[in-house]
Each structure stands twice: as C-alpha cells, then as structure tokens.
Design a protein around this motif. Structure first.
Motif, short mmCIF file in Angstrom:
data_model
loop_
_atom_site.label_atom_id
_atom_site.label_comp_id
_atom_site.label_asym_id
_atom_site.label_seq_id
_atom_site.Cartn_x
_atom_site.Cartn_y
_atom_site.Cartn_z
N HIS A 35 0.85 -1.18 0.00
CA HIS A 35 0.00 0.00 0.00
C HIS A 35 0.89 1.24 0.00
O HIS A 35 2.01 1.20 0.51
CB HIS A 35 -0.87 0.04 1.26
CG HIS A 35 -1.91 -1.03 1.34
ND1 HIS A 35 -3.26 -0.76 1.19
CD2 HIS A 35 -1.81 -2.35 1.60
CE1 HIS A 35 -3.94 -1.88 1.33
NE2 HIS A 35 -3.09 -2.86 1.59
N ALA A 97 3.71 0.38 2.74
CA ALA A 97 3.43 -0.50 3.88
C ALA A 97 2.90 -1.82 3.33
O ALA A 97 2.27 -1.84 2.27
CB ALA A 97 2.41 0.13 4.83
N GLN A 99 0.66 -5.51 3.68
CA GLN A 99 -0.50 -6.15 4.31
C GLN A 99 -0.68 -7.51 3.67
O GLN A 99 -0.69 -7.62 2.43
CB GLN A 99 -1.77 -5.32 4.10
CG GLN A 99 -3.02 -5.93 4.69
CD GLN A 99 -4.29 -5.29 4.16
OE1 GLN A 99 -4.34 -4.77 3.06
NE2 GLN A 99 -5.36 -5.33 4.96
N VAL A 106 -2.12 -10.59 12.77
CA VAL A 106 -1.45 -9.32 12.54
C VAL A 106 -1.07 -9.14 11.07
O VAL A 106 -0.92 -7.99 10.61
CB VAL A 106 -0.22 -9.17 13.45
CG1 VAL A 106 0.90 -10.12 13.01
CG2 VAL A 106 0.26 -7.74 13.48
N CYS A 108 -2.85 -9.25 8.64
CA CYS A 108 -3.92 -8.52 7.95
C CYS A 108 -3.77 -7.02 8.12
O CYS A 108 -4.55 -6.25 7.55
CB CYS A 108 -5.29 -8.94 8.48
SG CYS A 108 -5.69 -10.67 8.20
N TYR A 109 -2.82 -6.61 8.92
CA TYR A 109 -2.62 -5.21 9.24
C TYR A 109 -1.22 -4.78 8.80
O TYR A 109 -0.31 -5.59 8.75
CB TYR A 109 -2.79 -4.98 10.74
CG TYR A 109 -4.21 -5.23 11.20
CD1 TYR A 109 -4.66 -6.54 11.41
CD2 TYR A 109 -5.10 -4.18 11.36
CE1 TYR A 109 -5.97 -6.78 11.78
CE2 TYR A 109 -6.42 -4.43 11.75
CZ TYR A 109 -6.84 -5.72 11.94
OH TYR A 109 -8.14 -5.96 12.31
N PRO A 110 -1.04 -3.48 8.48
CA PRO A 110 0.26 -3.00 8.03
C PRO A 110 1.26 -2.94 9.18
O PRO A 110 1.35 -1.94 9.88
CB PRO A 110 -0.04 -1.62 7.46
CG PRO A 110 -1.31 -1.20 8.10
CD PRO A 110 -2.08 -2.43 8.42
N ASP A 111 1.97 -4.04 9.38
CA ASP A 111 2.90 -4.13 10.50
C ASP A 111 4.29 -3.61 10.17
O ASP A 111 5.07 -3.34 11.09
CB ASP A 111 2.97 -5.58 11.01
CG ASP A 111 3.31 -6.59 9.92
OD1 ASP A 111 3.57 -7.76 10.26
OD2 ASP A 111 3.32 -6.21 8.72
N TRP A 113 6.43 -0.75 7.66
CA TRP A 113 6.35 0.42 6.79
C TRP A 113 7.74 0.78 6.29
O TRP A 113 8.74 0.51 6.97
CB TRP A 113 5.80 1.62 7.57
CG TRP A 113 4.37 1.48 8.02
CD1 TRP A 113 3.88 0.55 8.88
CD2 TRP A 113 3.28 2.32 7.67
NE1 TRP A 113 2.53 0.75 9.06
CE2 TRP A 113 2.13 1.83 8.34
CE3 TRP A 113 3.15 3.45 6.85
CZ2 TRP A 113 0.88 2.42 8.21
CZ3 TRP A 113 1.89 4.04 6.72
CH2 TRP A 113 0.78 3.52 7.40
N GLY A 114 7.78 1.40 5.12
CA GLY A 114 9.03 1.98 4.66
C GLY A 114 9.37 3.22 5.48
O GLY A 114 8.58 3.68 6.29
#
Lengths: 123, 107
Positions: A35, A97, A99, A106, A108-111, A113-114
């Motif tokens: 994303h 990020a 997913q 977890v 399923c969630y953006p854990d 990130w750049g």
C-alpha cells in the motif's frame, strides 16, 4: 528481518511526474499487498492505493484515479509508485506498507512500513 | 467512503496520567480497526490491531476497546516516550481510512 526500503527524496516541478520505489526483503514478496500512504507537512495520513505483487492488480483511492500507477518487479521484490501531473499540494512524505493477501492475525494489518520518501513539488 | 472522526485533536497531559482517545466510524467496520503511534520524522508504528490486540513489543499500558462504530485507545499511565501523535485506521473495505490524528503533548 522484514524491511521495506524506499528511494530517496525528490524535487519535481508542477506538472511533472515522480516515481518512488519500495524494495522489500525478509519475507515472501508476493504474499503481501504493498500500500501507499502519504502525509503532507503537518497533516494526517492519506491512503493512495495498493498493489498485489502476485497478480499486479491495483486498487486506487478515487482521488488519485488517473494520476497514479503502481507496478511491481518480482525479480527484485520492488514496487514503484508513479504520480503524474504533480501539483504543489502533492508535496508530502510518501510511505509504503505491507498487508498480507491471504492473511490472518497481525498479517492482515500494516505491521511494516518503509522509512518514507519526501517529494517536494516546487517551481 | 467510510469516514473516521477522531477526538480530541490535541491532548495535554502529564506523565502518569490516564489518557483516552476516541475514534468514531461512519459505518460498522466489525473488528477491522488499528491504532498507530507516530513520532516526528518517523513512519507510523502499529500499536494495536483488530480493535484490542497488542502488537508484539508494545507496552501493556496501551489498550484498545470498542465495537461497531466507536473505538477507544487508552494509555493507562502516560510515559515520557508516549508523547506523540496517534491515529486510528479502518481496514474494513479494500481501501483504508485514517482518523485525523491526536497529538499528545506535555502539560
């Protein structure tokens, strides 16, 4: 370890295009959406869209339809986001990020990130 | 589109205070809600997912609750490292929406 490493800061003129890359490592690249989220100076977080690195399929926020493209290169586990017809209000930090696609818990969630890429649009 | 209303926008508190941030959503999102902490110049950090599950490594003073359209992030005893901006996020649809953010400042 999981990492998303983005390309460096860019300065572009109004009307130009910018391409920001996000290189993934430490996990199965095709198992996670990438994303893109942006943040204008002093402002909140704004979702732009996503790409499925397995299929190349994309979904974009209506606001960016026609101006944004996302493409993946599975050979190097990277995603490029290109925003065209830049305006001054596109000045922002752009984040990628991940997913999980077939996710549970977890994933399923953006854990992850750049680190963010500052894009400055100025004449 | 799903709208998120986060309040307050700014919160002044002291170390040791109990702090509560609220996020209201324009339609039911089941349990597809997350909370993030962001510090200046850094990417958002996932604190809580699926409304109330603490991400690995996040201190237990953080907790999340709620259902349907109203959700809450609570910090039970504010610590110096907690002064930051907090965002809620819905992931119920194929698109994401974030709350406007709550800046937690030192009183």
């Amino acid at each position: 370890q999981v990492q998303l490493v983005q390309s460096g800061a860019e300065v572009q003129k109004p009307g130009a295009s910018v391409k920001v890359s996000c290189k993934a490592s430490g996990y199965t690249f095709t198992a996670y959406y990438i994303h893109w989220v942006r943040q204008a100076p002093g402002q909140g977080l704004e979702w732009m869209g996503r790409i499925n690195p397995n299929t190349g399929g994309t979904d974009f926020a209506q606001k960016f339809q026609g101006r944004v493209t996302m493409a993946r290169d599975t050979s190097v586990s990277a995603v490029n986001m290109e925003l065209s017809r830049l305006r001054s209000d596109d000045t922002a930090v752009y984040y990628c990020a991940r997913q999980g696609v077939d996710c549970s818990g977890v994933t399923c969630y953006p854990d992850y990130w750049g680190q963010g890429t500052l894009v400055t649009v100025s004449s | 589109d799903i709208q998120m209303t986060q309040s307050p926008s700014t919160l002044s508190a002291s170390v040791g205070d109990r702090v509560t941030i609220t996020c209201r959503v324009s339609q039911s999102i089941s349990s597809w809600l997350a909370w993030y902490q962001q510090k200046p110049g850094k990417a958002p950090k996932l604190l809580i997912y699926k409304v109330s599950i603490l991400q690995s490594g996040v201190p237990s003073r953080f907790s999340g609750s709620g259902s349907g359209t109203e959700f809450t992030l609570t910090i039970s005893s504010l610590q110096p490292d907690d002064f930051a901006t907090y965002y809620c996020q819905q992931l119920n649809s194929d698109s994401w929406t974030f709350g406007q953010g709550t800046k937690v400042e030192i009183k």
